[in-house]
Design a protein around this motif. Structure first.
Motif, PDB file in Angstrom:
ATOM      1  N   HIS A  52      -4.163   4.378   6.534  1.00  0.00           N
ATOM      2  CA  HIS A  52      -5.574   4.025   6.557  1.00  0.00           C
ATOM      3  C   HIS A  52      -5.837   2.922   5.539  1.00  0.00           C
ATOM      4  O   HIS A  52      -5.003   2.645   4.684  1.00  0.00           O
ATOM      5  N   HIS A  54      -9.004   1.280   3.013  1.00  0.00           N
ATOM      6  CA  HIS A  54     -10.345   1.261   2.424  1.00  0.00           C
ATOM      7  C   HIS A  54     -10.668  -0.206   2.173  1.00  0.00           C
ATOM      8  O   HIS A  54     -10.060  -0.826   1.301  1.00  0.00           O
ATOM      9  N   HIS A  89      -8.087  -1.728  -2.685  1.00  0.00           N
ATOM     10  CA  HIS A  89      -8.786  -1.836  -1.406  1.00  0.00           C
ATOM     11  C   HIS A  89      -8.148  -2.928  -0.548  1.00  0.00           C
ATOM     12  O   HIS A  89      -7.543  -3.871  -1.056  1.00  0.00           O
ATOM     13  N   TRP A 114     -16.511   8.029  -0.849  1.00  0.00           N
ATOM     14  CA  TRP A 114     -15.488   8.886  -0.229  1.00  0.00           C
ATOM     15  C   TRP A 114     -16.046  10.287   0.017  1.00  0.00           C
ATOM     16  O   TRP A 114     -15.829  10.870   1.075  1.00  0.00           O
ATOM     17  N   MET A 149     -13.970   2.021   5.924  1.00  0.00           N
ATOM     18  CA  MET A 149     -12.725   2.750   5.971  1.00  0.00           C
ATOM     19  C   MET A 149     -12.276   2.977   7.405  1.00  0.00           C
ATOM     20  O   MET A 149     -13.099   3.290   8.258  1.00  0.00           O
TER      21      MET A 149
END
Length: 159
Positions: A52, A54, A89, A114, A149
């Protein structure tokens, strides 16, 4: 001064959330507590977290106990108790447990959000599940969009 934002938690205590989070997720400092600057969670890594990104948040992970692995830029890093990692990030990464009992880690995300993402995710309940019971990453990404995200691959089951 913002003395009204003072937070003091006893061992094992967590901040109240808008929706109940599953065992293993504990908010220590909510995004609202820090005026959006950061969020702090204590997490038990019961499930693997697939790749993933961010786009907005840097993520700092400090292992309290157990062991975990972080995939970052083609390398797997094994973290043991007392080790930490900063996940900048915009760079894809993944995490997984590497011990029994599962690793416990402190997670700091800045800016915050988050904890709000998790609340939105668990508020969605079964609507984000695929037929096989795993999370439907397309639906998870729709929730994560406002937090910058998204998951890029893999499967995830959160119970």
């Amino acid at each position: 001064m913002s003395a009204d934002r003072f937070v003091l938690l006893q061992p094992g205590e967590t901040r109240q959330t808008r929706v109940p989070l599953p065992p293993g997720f504990g908010v220590k400092v909510a995004t609202a507590d820090s005026e959006g600057r950061f969020a702090v969670l204590e997490n038990r890594l019961d499930v693997d977290i697939p790749v993933h990104v961010h786009e907005l948040m840097d993520e700092f992970v400090y292992v309290l106990e157990g062991e975990m692995e972080i995939d970052f830029q083609g390398r797997t890093h094994r973290l043991t108790a007392g080790m930490c990692a900063l996940l900048p990030h915009g760079i894809p990464h993944a995490m997984r447990n590497a011990s029994q009992p599962p690793a416990r880690a402190l997670q700091v995300s800045t800016p915050g959000g988050w904890d709000n993402f998790l609340e939105d995710l668990f508020a969605a309940g079964p609507s984000v599940r695929a037929a096989n019971g795993a999370m439907d990453l397309e639906k998870v990404n729709a929730i994560g969009e406002k937090y910058g995200m998204h998951y890029t691959q893999g499967t995830m089951t959160l119970d």
